[in-house]
Design an enzyme around this catalytic site. Structure first.
Site, mmCIF file in Angstrom:
data_model
loop_
_atom_site.group_PDB
_atom_site.id
_atom_site.type_symbol
_atom_site.label_atom_id
_atom_site.label_comp_id
_atom_site.label_asym_id
_atom_site.label_seq_id
_atom_site.Cartn_x
_atom_site.Cartn_y
_atom_site.Cartn_z
ATOM 1 N N THR A 180 0.898 -1.216 0.030
ATOM 2 C CA THR A 180 -0.044 0.091 0.049
ATOM 3 C C THR A 180 0.750 1.176 0.157
ATOM 4 O O THR A 180 1.865 1.266 0.270
ATOM 5 C CB THR A 180 -0.819 -0.168 1.241
ATOM 6 O OG1 THR A 180 -1.843 -0.991 1.131
ATOM 7 C CG2 THR A 180 -1.717 1.315 1.594
ATOM 8 N N ASP A 211 -8.534 -0.996 5.410
ATOM 9 C CA ASP A 211 -8.681 0.299 6.108
ATOM 10 C C ASP A 211 -8.240 1.334 5.198
ATOM 11 O O ASP A 211 -8.647 2.489 5.765
ATOM 12 C CB ASP A 211 -7.334 0.284 7.381
ATOM 13 C CG ASP A 211 -6.058 0.011 6.697
ATOM 14 O OD1 ASP A 211 -5.766 -0.798 5.990
ATOM 15 O OD2 ASP A 211 -5.182 0.590 7.031
ATOM 16 N N GLY A 234 -5.281 -4.715 7.338
ATOM 17 C CA GLY A 234 -6.202 -3.766 7.375
ATOM 18 C C GLY A 234 -7.291 -3.849 8.360
ATOM 19 O O GLY A 234 -7.594 -2.979 8.885
HETATM 20 N N1 ASP Z 1 -3.869 -2.027 4.804
HETATM 21 C C1 ASP Z 1 -4.013 -2.519 3.198
HETATM 22 C C2 ASP Z 1 -5.488 -3.502 3.318
HETATM 23 O O1 ASP Z 1 -5.658 -3.824 4.209
HETATM 24 C C3 ASP Z 1 -2.886 -3.379 2.825
HETATM 25 C C4 ASP Z 1 -1.651 -2.734 2.981
HETATM 26 O O2 ASP Z 1 -1.234 -1.939 3.832
HETATM 27 O O3 ASP Z 1 -0.693 -3.253 2.132
HETATM 28 O O4 ASP Z 1 -6.015 -3.245 2.151
#
Ligand code: ASP
Length: 317
Positions: A180, A211, A234
């Site tokens: 992300t 999230d 998340g």
């Molecule tokens: N937080 C992101 C999600 O849960 C994933 C990530 O941080 O790569 O979609």
């Protein structure tokens, strides 16, 4: 020198020294440095924090190294479903999109939601129709695919079979790094902003939202406290309202930015078995970049200073 600053992340995860080959590591460092430089340049020219984080995240979405926009991970159905959020600390206006597959730069769609809709969060077809009506071009989802992500998905699927036999409640692969992307900034006028964008988690169920597009969970900005962008498992960042929790600890308990950010990642997230990190900036230009995973792609740029780029734990910045 102005206190304006931009910080970015390209995800956290199993990033120990030696795991990346030197060429790949150099590519990541260069990509992060280029984006930080662009953010610094914009802030130096008087751009708002909101514009700087939107552009930084757009550039990260364009870079196939990260799990956002081009280079997004695959869902269990072999599709791409992207989420993004952008928040303006000055007005506390926020725009977000979730589960979109035909918008090249979800952060630009989120920005349109912020500016030109009465809503905060639009999903799937509705978000895409809105984005198109706002002048963003509809794209073929194949443009998000990269061979690396495909391979990662194949590995996650193979592991999943075995794993699901043991625990059908555990739907997500935790082995992969979280790619992300996010940005937080303080501009010369003293305003804060944050943006986050993601393809989600590899092999996620179609329809799953993490999230990243949820204000208060993976993204938050308020001029009365801080700007925060998160990366990691998340579900745990949602359950802890991680980004807002940093803001609340600063605003109500008067913790320093560093203390608040550390407490959220090292205590709240870790206690619930979550993995990842966050980037945060306050109105004084303090920056915090804690993570409880092995590494986090990250960069910070104060005006007039060389971008500070780091990946592993123990590296300065
Ligand atoms: N937080 C992101 C999600 O849960 C994933 C990530 O941080 O790569 O979609």
């Amino acid at each position: 020198m102005s206190k304006a600053v931009i910080a970015i992340h390209g995800g956290a995860g199993a990033l120990s020294r030696g795991r990346l080959n030197p060429d790949a590591e150099q590519k990541y460092r260069q990509a992060l440095s280029d984006v930080v430089s662009q953010g610094q340049k914009m802030l130096a020219q008087g751009a708002s924090a909101l514009d700087a984080v939107t552009e930084a995240v757009r550039l990260l979405e364009e870079c196939p190294l990260f799990n956002a926009g081009i280079g997004s991970v695959y869902t269990r159905a072999g599709t791409h479903e992207l989420d993004a959020c952008v928040m303006d600390g000055a007005t506390r206006k926020v725009g977000a999109v979730a589960g979109v597959s035909h918008i090249r730069n979800p952060v630009l769609a989120a920005r349109k939601v912020l500016e030109n809709s009465p809503h905060v969060l639009l999903i799937a077809d509705g978000a895409e129709a809105f984005a198109e009506a706002q002048g963003l071009k509809r794209v073929d989802p194949a443009c998000f695919s990269t061979p690396e992500r495909y391979q990662q998905w194949q590995e996650a699927r193979a592991g999943q079979q075995v794993w699901l036999d043991n625990d059908a409640r555990a739907p997500l692969s935790e082995k992969n790094k979280f790619g992300t992307v996010g940005a937080v900034a303080l501009d010369s006028a003293g305003n804060l902003a944050a943006a986050t964008s993601t393809g989600g988690m590899t092999n996620k169920l179609p329809g799953r939202v993490g999230d990243s597009p949820l204000p208060g969970a993976g993204c938050y900005a308020s001029n009365s406290s801080v700007a925060v962008s998160c990366t990691g498992t998340g579900e745990v960042f949602i359950r802890t309202l991680a980004a807002y929790d940093v803001a609340a600890l600063v605003e109500y308990r008067q913790l320093s930015l560093q203390q608040a950010a550390q407490q959220v990642i090292m205590k709240k997230i870790s206690d619930l078995g979550g993995s990842g990190g966050l980037i945060a900036v306050d109105r004084k230009g303090n920056v915090a970049l804690p993570f409880n995973s092995e590494g986090m792609y990250r960069g910070v740029g104060f005006l007039g200073a060389v971008p500070q780029i780091a990946i592993y734990s123990g590296e300065d910045n």
